[in-house]
Design a protein around this motif. Structure first.
Motif, PDB file in Angstrom:
ATOM      1  N   PHE A 179     -53.048  15.761 -56.120  1.00  0.00           N
ATOM      2  CA  PHE A 179     -52.877  14.331 -56.366  1.00  0.00           C
ATOM      3  C   PHE A 179     -52.239  13.592 -55.193  1.00  0.00           C
ATOM      4  O   PHE A 179     -52.362  12.374 -55.092  1.00  0.00           O
ATOM      5  N   SER A 180     -51.590  14.326 -54.305  1.00  0.00           N
ATOM      6  CA  SER A 180     -50.998  13.673 -53.124  1.00  0.00           C
ATOM      7  C   SER A 180     -52.059  13.129 -52.196  1.00  0.00           C
ATOM      8  O   SER A 180     -51.777  12.263 -51.359  1.00  0.00           O
ATOM      9  N   LYS A 181     -53.297  13.593 -52.334  1.00  0.00           N
ATOM     10  CA  LYS A 181     -54.390  13.161 -51.468  1.00  0.00           C
ATOM     11  C   LYS A 181     -55.109  11.932 -52.024  1.00  0.00           C
ATOM     12  O   LYS A 181     -55.999  11.389 -51.380  1.00  0.00           O
ATOM     13  N   PHE A 182     -54.744  11.493 -53.220  1.00  0.00           N
ATOM     14  CA  PHE A 182     -55.338  10.305 -53.819  1.00  0.00           C
ATOM     15  C   PHE A 182     -54.720   9.050 -53.181  1.00  0.00           C
ATOM     16  O   PHE A 182     -53.659   9.082 -52.587  1.00  0.00           O
ATOM     17  N   CYS A 183     -55.419   7.933 -53.352  1.00  0.00           N
ATOM     18  CA  CYS A 183     -54.851   6.659 -52.929  1.00  0.00           C
ATOM     19  C   CYS A 183     -53.831   6.189 -53.956  1.00  0.00           C
ATOM     20  O   CYS A 183     -53.881   6.584 -55.124  1.00  0.00           O
ATOM     21  N   VAL A 184     -52.900   5.363 -53.526  1.00  0.00           N
ATOM     22  CA  VAL A 184     -51.935   4.769 -54.448  1.00  0.00           C
ATOM     23  C   VAL A 184     -52.688   3.816 -55.374  1.00  0.00           C
ATOM     24  O   VAL A 184     -53.562   3.076 -54.940  1.00  0.00           O
ATOM     25  N   SER A 202     -64.832   7.876 -53.052  1.00  0.00           N
ATOM     26  CA  SER A 202     -65.261   8.014 -51.654  1.00  0.00           C
ATOM     27  C   SER A 202     -66.749   8.287 -51.501  1.00  0.00           C
ATOM     28  O   SER A 202     -67.228   8.473 -50.379  1.00  0.00           O
ATOM     29  N   ALA A 203     -67.502   8.294 -52.598  1.00  0.00           N
ATOM     30  CA  ALA A 203     -68.942   8.604 -52.535  1.00  0.00           C
ATOM     31  C   ALA A 203     -69.660   7.659 -51.575  1.00  0.00           C
ATOM     32  O   ALA A 203     -69.495   6.447 -51.640  1.00  0.00           O
ATOM     33  N   GLY A 204     -70.477   8.258 -50.693  1.00  0.00           N
ATOM     34  CA  GLY A 204     -71.167   7.453 -49.687  1.00  0.00           C
ATOM     35  C   GLY A 204     -72.637   7.227 -49.968  1.00  0.00           C
ATOM     36  O   GLY A 204     -73.354   6.675 -49.132  1.00  0.00           O
ATOM     37  N   GLY A 205     -73.111   7.633 -51.132  1.00  0.00           N
ATOM     38  CA  GLY A 205     -74.526   7.462 -51.452  1.00  0.00           C
ATOM     39  C   GLY A 205     -74.780   7.667 -52.929  1.00  0.00           C
ATOM     40  O   GLY A 205     -73.884   8.058 -53.698  1.00  0.00           O
ATOM     41  N   ASP A 206     -76.013   7.411 -53.320  1.00  0.00           N
ATOM     42  CA  ASP A 206     -76.376   7.469 -54.735  1.00  0.00           C
ATOM     43  C   ASP A 206     -76.202   8.874 -55.296  1.00  0.00           C
ATOM     44  O   ASP A 206     -75.620   9.051 -56.377  1.00  0.00           O
ATOM     45  N   ALA A 207     -76.699   9.890 -54.578  1.00  0.00           N
ATOM     46  CA  ALA A 207     -76.601  11.265 -55.080  1.00  0.00           C
ATOM     47  C   ALA A 207     -75.148  11.705 -55.164  1.00  0.00           C
ATOM     48  O   ALA A 207     -74.750  12.377 -56.127  1.00  0.00           O
ATOM     49  N   ALA A 208     -74.340  11.343 -54.171  1.00  0.00           N
ATOM     50  CA  ALA A 208     -72.919  11.704 -54.188  1.00  0.00           C
ATOM     51  C   ALA A 208     -72.210  11.055 -55.361  1.00  0.00           C
ATOM     52  O   ALA A 208     -71.396  11.683 -56.044  1.00  0.00           O
ATOM     53  N   ALA A 209     -72.514   9.781 -55.610  1.00  0.00           N
ATOM     54  CA  ALA A 209     -71.884   9.067 -56.725  1.00  0.00           C
ATOM     55  C   ALA A 209     -72.292   9.680 -58.058  1.00  0.00           C
ATOM     56  O   ALA A 209     -71.462   9.871 -58.956  1.00  0.00           O
TER      57      ALA A 209
END
Length: 454
Positions: free
Chosen positions: A447-452, A137-144
């Motif tokens: 883990f329930s909050k992860f995508c399938v 879900s990272a929205g930018g370089d620093a987040a990633a």
């Protein structure tokens, strides 16, 4: 025997390829039922880290060309036997392939089940597992970069360093207390104090960086507020880089909240452009104004816009009062027009004030710098260990409290057995943070909050 699971690992939309991920003891056998290598070989016969080109077979019919990549336990993402089948990325073909895999004996994976199995099989600890979702879900370089750093084990390493020192001290104290007749050297008080002080420092550093880290990785809710025609919608469009909000000279054009997520520098702002603040007899506009005031109460950052070309009025002063003691920036807009606004009055209410013209693209840089400065992320180090969520923060905070109490007890001359109870409490919290002592409920909730498929 644990079920063999499968899911779509790529997005559920048309693309170049679609990847079906299968994991479990029967993964290679199940994949072999629906995938036939073009060279006539069998998937069960090939080594791990090998790929085969062939066809997907469903109900005795070839439905697509594909590539099957085989992983053998424990050298896979999950630590189990695994196969990834790459087919052409049309929605129909992907779904038919997944259907074939289920018919062959696999079970649909639950959200986050692949990463959960990786955690349970010792391929990563809980902090690394949580970083997978943040990286996606990272929205930018620093987040990633920060999320990838956590996936590589930066936080785990820091926590384990603290854990090792605390557990060494705890073990020595426990042995000395439990076996007084043995020739076990008593733990030196100065040495214990140094361990506790170092642990305190390490945990405090993590907690201090939490807020900035959350802003970088998760973004922050921000509201643009001000009276009609102050330039809120123009400012929204400037930040969004497109015409998100309607801009006219007619007061009250924005009647409801317009929302958009934008990236300013390394910060993701979840913006709300609100209705102009004024007294209105219009029923619809009044609802919008009410919602604007609610945003002032609930948003983490307030961007209050003032029209420098007009004198301050009652609505401006009401807004300034509402912004007291809140994280906020005052934007004095329309500085390209002769000023009639009492700028000193605004500056008396706000610690952070900028002067711009929202219709000038050059103003964006000024706004970006101020937002990053106010949020305290100007010098954010994405390579440093980072607490990624409130669960990790609470574990770290509880551990720090226990360490602080142990230091107080040591300074008060309390016996080592009582101090050891406090150190054990800190150890338990840090073990829960990394997942070595996490409850089943905590693990399942994460883990329930992860995508399938992940």
């Amino acid at each position: 025997m644990e079920k063999t699971i499968a899911a779509l690992a790529t997005g559920n939309s048309a693309g170049g390829i679609g990847v079906i991920r299968i994991s479990g003891s029967e993964a290679i056998t199940i994949a072999g039922k629906i995938f036939k290598p073009a060279d006539g070989s069998f998937l069960n016969s090939i080594k791990g880290y090998r790929a085969k080109y062939g066809n997907v077979i469903y109900k005795n019919e070839k439905i697509d060309n594909a590539v099957a990549l085989v992983f053998r336990a424990p050298k896979s993402y999950t630590g189990e036997n695994a196969v990834e089948i790459s087919v052409h990325g049309g929605i129909f073909i992907v779904q038919k392939t997944l259907e074939a895999v289920f018919d062959a004996g696999a079970y649909p994976a639950e959200p986050g089940e692949f990463t959960k199995r990786a955690f349970l099989n010792g391929k990563m600890d809980l902090t690394q597992a949580e970083s997978v979702a943040d990286l996606i879900s990272a929205g930018g370089d620093a987040a990633a970069k920060a999320s990838f750093n956590m996936l590589q084990g930066a936080l785990s390493e820091k926590i384990n360093n603290v854990l090792d020192k605390l557990m060494d001290s705890s073990a020595l104290m426990a042995a000395w207390v439990d076996y007084p007749d043995e020739e076990i050297p008593q733990l030196d008080e100065a040495s214990l104090k140094e361990t506790l002080l170092n642990s305190e420092k390490e945990l405090e550093e993590l907690l201090k960086s939490y807020d900035a880290g959350q802003i970088i990785t998760q973004g922050i809710d921000a509201a643009i507020v001000g009276r009609p025609n102050a330039g809120k919608s123009t400012l929204m469009n400037l930040m969004a880089g497109r015409e998100k909000s309607i801009v006219t000279d007619i007061a009250g054009t924005t009647r409801d909240i317009v929302e958009e997520s934008v990236k300013l520098g390394e910060v993701a702002l979840h913006l709300s452009d609100t209705a102009g603040l004024r007294t209105s007899n219009d029923a619809v506009e009044s609802i919008g104004i009410k919602r604007a005031y609610e945003k002032i109460e609930n948003a983490a950052l307030i961007i209050a816009v003032f029209d420098s070309s007009a004198p301050l009025n009652e609505d401006d002063f009401k807004l300034m009062e509402k912004c007291r003691n809140k994280l906020s920036i005052a934007v004095i807009n329309k500085m390209d027009i002769k000023s009639k606004c009492d700028l000193s009055a605004v500056e008396n209410y706000f610690d952070n004030v900028i002067h711009i013209s929202a219709n000038n693209p050059q103003s964006l840089k000024t706004l970006v710098n101020e937002v990053q400065n106010v949020l305290g992320v100007c010098n954010f180090d994405s390579s440093a260990p980072l607490l990624a969520n409130i669960r990790q923060k609470n574990c770290c905070k509880n551990a720090l409290n226990a360490v602080n109490e142990a230091l107080q007890a040591l300074n008060s001359g309390i016996t080592f057995d009582a101090i050891n109870v406090l150190i054990d409490s800190a150890v338990d919290e840090l073990l829960a943070l990394t997942g070595k002592k996490a409850t089943t409920e905590v693990v399942n909730n994460i883990f329930s909050k992860f995508c399938v498929g992940k």
